[in-house]
Design an enzyme around this catalytic site. Structure first.
Site, short mmCIF file in Angstrom:
data_model
loop_
_atom_site.label_atom_id
_atom_site.label_comp_id
_atom_site.label_asym_id
_atom_site.label_seq_id
_atom_site.Cartn_x
_atom_site.Cartn_y
_atom_site.Cartn_z
N LYS A 68 -99.99 -12.52 57.04
CA LYS A 68 -101.41 -12.14 56.96
C LYS A 68 -101.92 -11.58 58.28
O LYS A 68 -102.72 -10.63 58.30
CB LYS A 68 -102.26 -13.35 56.54
N VAL A 260 -96.54 -21.51 54.62
CA VAL A 260 -95.99 -22.64 53.88
C VAL A 260 -94.46 -22.58 53.73
O VAL A 260 -93.85 -23.52 53.23
CB VAL A 260 -96.64 -22.79 52.48
N1 GLU Z 1 -97.72 -17.08 49.27
C1 GLU Z 1 -98.71 -17.96 49.56
C2 GLU Z 1 -99.85 -17.96 48.59
O1 GLU Z 1 -100.62 -17.07 48.50
C3 GLU Z 1 -99.13 -17.89 50.97
C4 GLU Z 1 -99.33 -19.28 51.31
C5 GLU Z 1 -99.28 -19.64 52.74
O2 GLU Z 1 -98.28 -19.53 53.44
O3 GLU Z 1 -100.34 -20.13 53.13
O4 GLU Z 1 -100.05 -18.90 47.90
#
Ligand code: GLU
Length: 322
Positions: A68, A260
């Site tokens: 992100k 995560v």
């Molecule tokens: N792929 C994850 C989701 O959108 C990103 C989560 C993360 O690492 O916070 O749920």
């Protein structure tokens, strides 16, 4: 102040925290629950091109939310600050990463580090169609890491198959006119960017690149326009560690982003980048061993942004060591 060599110091941290087995694997994406809870790697890359690494620093895992921060940088390059700000704010939410909440006055997602904001910045990535937009993300990430990166397809498909919440977020933003109609394409791009495989070394080089004003200190290539480096680092500092971000600044005081998949990427402007990998997470989604490692490095080398106390170890000697 004592001198300390890079790898020797990291080995001490590795030994200290290897046996810490608090936390749980992310389970809401079934593929992530298959990670090995014992995996643990640490890497530090400096702005003068040194790389120190210990443990499973070259074990691949999915970048998840850490993407992100870097995708936000691409959106800024593609549209400029003013336009991006009209679509995504920079205010911490104090809520979980996938909370369904938008600013009531502006309908903007609060910040680009939570799912709402990240889906909005992903929507902003330019390109003619899905393939071109994904290529753009992968190309920029290659500049940050210095190597070609792949997507973990089973994780991507697993996430896509269990994505009703993110789909709800996207449709809510479409309802408010905050994102484009190409929802499925943008969601796929968002799941793909989360499924990019990196190792702790990649994360350290990526954050060393931010620390180095956007230029990868190993390859010498520019990954991010220097005008936007502070924007990315600022939101990492205020919003990067989920709903632990305030406490993180208080305790550690280094801009960082976690995911995560078990990664944490932290940047110390002008000095270094830290990448850690350990998939055991706390309830907010932060890697427990990774947080401990960052906290120790920040304390021992006096890297908290507001630190005024002489540190235990001299950073310059560490950077010059082996
Ligand atoms: N792929 C994850 C989701 O959108 C990103 C989560 C993360 O690492 O916070 O749920």
């Amino acid at each position: 102040m004592q001198a300390k060599c890079g790898t020797a110091y990291l080995n001490e941290l590795y030994e200290k925290y290897q046996s810490l087995d608090d936390g749980v694997l992310a389970k809401y994406i079934p593929e992530l629950a298959l990670a090995n809870p014992d995996s643990f790697g640490i890497c530090v890359a400096t702005t003068n091109g040194q790389v120190f690494q210990v443990g499973e620093s070259q074990k691949l895992f999915t970048i998840q939310s850490i993407a992100k921060a870097f995708v936000y940088g691409i959106a800024l390059e593609d549209h400029g600050r003013e336009y991006v700000n009209s679509k995504v704010g920079v205010e911490p939410t104090g809520e979980g990463f996938h909370s369904i909440v938008l600013d009531e006055k502006t309908n903007r997602p609060y910040n680009p580090m939570v799912n709402t904001g990240a889906i909005a910045t992903t929507d902003l990535i330019k390109g003619n169609g899905a393939t071109e937009r994904l290529k753009r993300i992968l190309q920029v990430f290659r500049l940050y890491t210095g190597r070609d990166l792949d997507i973990n397809v089973p994780v991507f498909l697993s996430e896509r198959a269990t994505s009703n919440r993110n789909r709800a977020i996207a449709y809510l933003m479409l309802n408010f006119g905050m994102i484009n109609e190409r929802i499925e394409e943008t969601l796929d791009l968002y799941f793909q960017q989360s499924s990019i495989m990196v190792d702790a070394r990649d994360l350290a080089v990526m954050t060393a690149t931010l620390a180095n004003g956007g230029i990868n200190p190993i390859t010498g290539e520019r990954a991010l326009d220097e005008r936007y480096v502070k924007d990315v680092i600022s939101v990492m500092l205020t919003c990067g560690m989920y709903n632990y971000s305030g406490e993180w600044v208080y305790r550690v005081g280094i801009p960082a982003k976690s995911g995560v998949g078990g990664g944490i990427a932290a940047t110390v402007p002008g000095k270094l980048g830290i990448g850690t990998f350990s998939p055991l997470l706390d309830t907010r989604g932060n890697s427990i061993r990774g947080m401990k490692v960052c906290e120790d490095i920040a304390r021992d080398f006096g890297l908290h942004i507001f630190n005024v106390v002489p540190p235990k170890y001299n950073l310059q000697e560490w950077m010059d060591g082996e």
